[in-house]
Design a protein around this motif. Structure first.
Motif, short mmCIF file in Angstrom:
data_model
loop_
_atom_site.label_atom_id
_atom_site.label_comp_id
_atom_site.label_asym_id
_atom_site.label_seq_id
_atom_site.Cartn_x
_atom_site.Cartn_y
_atom_site.Cartn_z
N UNK A 31 0.85 -1.17 0.00
CA UNK A 31 0.00 0.00 0.00
C UNK A 31 0.90 1.23 0.00
N UNK A 32 0.36 2.41 -0.32
CA UNK A 32 1.23 3.61 -0.41
C UNK A 32 2.03 3.89 0.85
N UNK A 33 1.46 3.58 2.02
CA UNK A 33 2.16 3.90 3.27
C UNK A 33 2.47 2.66 4.09
N UNK A 34 2.64 1.51 3.44
CA UNK A 34 2.99 0.32 4.19
C UNK A 34 2.62 -0.95 3.46
N UNK A 35 2.44 -2.05 4.24
CA UNK A 35 2.13 -3.33 3.63
C UNK A 35 1.42 -4.23 4.64
N UNK A 36 0.42 -4.97 4.18
CA UNK A 36 -0.15 -6.05 4.98
C UNK A 36 0.62 -7.31 4.64
N UNK A 37 0.76 -8.20 5.63
CA UNK A 37 1.46 -9.47 5.38
C UNK A 37 0.98 -10.50 6.38
N UNK A 38 1.27 -11.76 6.08
CA UNK A 38 0.86 -12.86 6.94
C UNK A 38 2.09 -13.63 7.40
N UNK A 39 1.93 -14.31 8.53
CA UNK A 39 3.03 -15.12 9.06
C UNK A 39 2.75 -15.49 10.50
N UNK A 40 3.65 -16.26 11.05
CA UNK A 40 3.54 -16.63 12.46
C UNK A 40 3.83 -15.42 13.33
N UNK A 41 3.60 -15.59 14.65
CA UNK A 41 3.91 -14.51 15.58
C UNK A 41 5.40 -14.18 15.53
N UNK A 42 6.23 -15.18 15.26
CA UNK A 42 7.67 -14.94 15.15
C UNK A 42 7.98 -13.99 14.00
N UNK A 43 7.28 -14.12 12.87
CA UNK A 43 7.49 -13.22 11.74
C UNK A 43 7.17 -11.78 12.16
N UNK A 44 6.06 -11.60 12.88
CA UNK A 44 5.70 -10.26 13.34
C UNK A 44 6.73 -9.71 14.31
N UNK A 45 7.21 -10.57 15.23
CA UNK A 45 8.23 -10.14 16.18
C UNK A 45 9.53 -9.74 15.46
N UNK A 46 9.90 -10.51 14.46
CA UNK A 46 11.12 -10.17 13.70
C UNK A 46 10.98 -8.81 13.01
N UNK A 47 9.78 -8.52 12.53
CA UNK A 47 9.54 -7.21 11.92
C UNK A 47 9.72 -6.10 12.97
N UNK A 48 9.22 -6.35 14.19
CA UNK A 48 9.36 -5.34 15.26
C UNK A 48 10.83 -5.13 15.61
N UNK A 49 11.60 -6.19 15.64
CA UNK A 49 12.99 -6.13 16.10
C UNK A 49 13.96 -5.72 15.01
N UNK A 50 13.71 -6.18 13.78
CA UNK A 50 14.72 -6.06 12.71
C UNK A 50 14.38 -5.06 11.61
N UNK A 51 13.16 -4.58 11.52
CA UNK A 51 12.83 -3.69 10.39
C UNK A 51 13.59 -2.37 10.50
N UNK A 52 14.32 -2.06 9.46
CA UNK A 52 15.02 -0.78 9.39
C UNK A 52 14.15 0.29 8.72
#
Length: 734
Positions: A31-52
């Motif tokens: 989307x213009x200001x982000x993205x929806x995605x699917x995955x396990x809770x670990x995937x979401x946690x990795x996004x919180x910890x590692x997204x630059x």
């Protein structure tokens, strides 16, 4: 399988997608200001910890359609909030979008809050309380017409706030996640992996330096504040999984720090460097990042640096307020990069695209970014040693050595010395005129000695002093080509001394009649633009990429006449080329103008002529059109008339009209008759052309029009030796 939404600054969609894929995300929808995605809770946690790149990461807990406003509260109340929040906890609600009659975000948030409270009231007869400052849970609702998306904010703050600026009373000009995106676009990961270093010559508060160190050391951006994220207070939190991911991130950083490349920064501001040093220490990179106080004008590399990446976000108008100062900064930065960083990659971010021209380098790639609400562009360069290249003659190196190589027995002939002497004589004769009229671009030699058939022009530029443009008139086929080449070399070899310039400031071209599309074709693509002043107007010129420089010097006084006559009036400029006449008219107080040309290249150039003079394009419009076709339509039923019309058509041009071509001698009557229909009652039309044998058909206009020949009065002093170079007339009603 969970559904998430990650927000990010505009312009980062492609990079964000690649990053989410690396975390294991599936079914990513941008989307213009982000993205929806699917995955396990670990995937979401990795996004919180590692997204630059992300600002926030949301866990989507409800998606539904609403029937009406009341349905919003009811749908929220049906969700089992015990999975997310204890009844004694605190929460806050944010709301965006509109639909089902809800147009105010505060009202929408209130309806969502009511639904959460109703759930706990109905179930336990008690309710959590609202805390907008430090809640246990942040809920975000987005309404698009009747489609509701309800999410939990796993972070609680924007991820660009890494933590190394905690306690600093400063707002960095560049957000940290945008800086990281720029480094990723600039291939810093690959450069660092190969041992290359990074340098920011205008590092300010050090954002690029620290983000580069974090990338190179494999540091998770969320690691600084991992314990402060709201997911730690979320009732559905998997603490064991989170601690496992945090430990993994710490181990990766520890390993990455062992091979961290050198990172350097400099800035002229002592205050900015103090802020940068504090941030570097907070981030833990004080042993890896070296900072020095220095301006780009003083720029010299210090130490033994492996080739790598130069990256910078130079100041711009809003930050300095002085346009000339800003341009000088960009010019100095470009010169510094070109002189000290050959073999490096370079990336420069600017929030005003036109400033990129002042770097004096050809961009390999460019990318659009947003820093907050401000639209920016990143220019990427491969810094190479630039020499002037011309098939027959390379004047970026020692001319004398080339002459000797081509003609071992050659000594500079008396005729070549005569050329040098003639140029000196001409320049002496023009000296007082140049000074009095403040002429910054003028002709000093025009085949004065027939054997040396050259046109030589001097350009005194703002950026780097004097440039010389040499155009060789193509010799007749009857002339021995070896002799012609020998004479050319002889003449060229004396020019650096005559003009007191380096060979690299001499630009050579062969001039011959251009037909059809050839007149728009590039000779090179260096994109090195310079600025000269004419008639109190700044004009952009290019010495390498095209046959012409963007400015016809013989029309200097014609442009001045256009400017004077258009003061307070409307102007139509047909076949406008780079719209130099329009730019001068606007500077002289022209009320409004329309300038037409069929070349997109020249209109882009014209746009930059407008930019450097702060000309408002709302009043002065540029239009890409086949002028002949446009005239055919307008002449039938004019939509507007103009107080002054300037028409300077090419002598010859291809077109779908006029029997396939425009031949100005054959077609000028028809062309002018149509154009005159667009002239206001008391208006004037200036017509000029450069066809040497052109004859105006006076009889076609004598009854209705007064025609004044202004050829001699518009012939500049530096062209009076060649009085047939152009002809010009003014048409007005009898």
């Amino acid at each position: 399988m969970c559904r998430f939404f990650a927000t990010a600054p505009k312009g980062l969609s492609e990079l964000l997608r690649e990053e989410l894929l690396s975390f294991g995300a599936e079914n990513i929808k941008m989307q213009p200001t982000g993205a929806t995605f699917e995955g396990s809770l670990e995937v979401g946690y990795r996004a919180c910890l590692w997204s630059r790149l992300a600002n926030r990461v949301y866990l989507i807990v409800l998606e539904c359609e609403l029937a009406n406003q009341e349905d919003l509260t009811e749908q929220v109340a049906q969700l089992d909030w015990r999975n997310h929040l204890p009844s004694t906890g605190s929460f806050a609600v944010s709301f965006s979008g509109q639909g089902v009659g809800i147009t105010h975000s505060h009202y929408g948030a209130l309806k969502v809050k009511d639904g959460i409270v109703d759930f706990f009231q109905d179930l336990e007869n008690r309710r959590p309380f609202v805390d907008t400052e430090n809640p246990d849970l942040r809920v975000h609702a987005h309404l698009n017409r009747n489609e509701l998306t309800l999410s939990i904010d796993l972070i609680g703050y924007s991820l660009h706030q890494r933590g190394y600026r905690e306690g600093q009373q400063v707002t960095a000009p560049l957000k940290e996640n945008v800086a990281a995106a720029i480094l990723m676009r600039s291939q810093w990961q690959e450069i660092a992996r190969e041992g290359g270093c990074l340098y920011d010559p205008m590092c300010g508060s050090g954002t690029f330096l620290i983000e580069a160190a974090m990338i190179a050391s494999d540091c998770a951006p969320g690691l600084f504040k991992a314990n402060n994220m709201l997911l730690n207070r979320w009732k559905g939190h998997d603490a064991e999984l989170w601690q496992k991911l945090v430990a993994e991130a710490e181990e990766r950083e520890s390993k990455g720090l062992q091979s961290l490349p050198n990172i350097y920064g400099s800035d002229i501001s002592h205050k900015s460097l103090d802020i940068a040093r504090d941030a570097v220490i907070n981030a833990g990179y004080d042993d890896a990042i070296e900072i020095k106080q220095m301006s780009a004008e003083q720029g010299r590399r210090w130490g033994d640096w492996a080739p790598g990446l130069v990256v910078s976000n130079p100041p711009y108008g809003e930050r300095l307020g002085d346009e000339d100062t800003v341009k000088q900064i960009y010019q100095s930065l470009g010169e510094y990069i070109k002189s000290e960083f050959v073999g490096w990659k370079a990336s420069v971010l600017t929030c005003h695209t036109e400033l990129g021209m002042f770097l004096g380098m050809k961009a390999k790639r460019s990318h659009d970014f947003f820093n907050g609400a401000m639209e920016c562009r990143l220019f990427r360069f491969d810094v190479e040693e630039i020499w002037f290249r011309e098939p027959a003659l390379n004047i970026g190196v020692d001319l004398a050595a080339q002459v000797k190589q081509q003609f071992p027995d050659l000594s500079v002939s008396e005729n070549a010395q005569m050329v040098a002497n003639r140029i000196r004589k001409n320049m002496k004769g023009l000296k007082s005129w140049v000074k009095k009229e403040n002429v910054r671009a003028y002709r000093v030699y025009d085949a004065d000695i027939p054997e040396y058939s050259l046109a030589i022009d001097v350009y005194e530029t703002f950026e780097s002093a004097r440039h010389i443009v040499v155009a060789e008139y193509a010799p007749p086929k009857t002339v021995n080509p070896t002799k012609a080449k020998r004479r050319l070399y002889e003449a060229m070899s004396v020019l650096p001394e005559v003009f007191g310039v380096l060979p690299s400031s001499i630009h050579f071209k062969v001039r011959e009649r251009q037909k059809g599309k050839a007149q728009y074709e590039r000779l090179e693509e260096q994109k090195h633009f310079f600025t000269i002043e004419e008639n109190q107007t700044k004009l952009r010129v290019n010495f390498t990429d095209y046959l012409d420089t963007g400015l016809f010097l013989d029309h200097r006084l014609v442009r001045q006449k256009v400017a004077e006559l258009s003061h307070g009036k409307s102007l139509l400029n047909l076949f406008c080329y780079t719209a130099t006449a329009t730019a001068e008219a606007a500077v002289f107080g022209c009320k409004s103008s329309l300038s037409l040309d069929m070349s997109k290249t020249y209109l882009y150039w014209a746009k930059h002529n407008f930019m450097v003079n702060n000309i408002d394009e709302r009043d002065h419009q540029l239009l890409q059109e086949n002028v002949l076709e446009w005239l055919d339509k307008e002449a039938e039923k004019p939509s507007k008339t103009y107080d002054l019309i300037f028409i300077d058509p090419p002598s010859f041009s291809t077109s779908k009209r006029m029997e396939g071509t425009l031949d100005i001698q054959r077609d000028h009557v028809d062309l002018l008759e149509k154009t005159l229909k667009l002239l206001s009652e008391n208006g004037k039309l200036i017509f000029s052309n450069n066809l040497r044998k052109f004859k105006l058909d006076m009889s076609a206009f004598e009854d209705a029009w007064h025609i004044e020949n202004i050829t001699q009065s518009t012939m500049p002093q530096d062209f009076k030796r060649n009085a047939k170079i152009h002809q010009a007339w003014i048409f007005s009603r009898q």
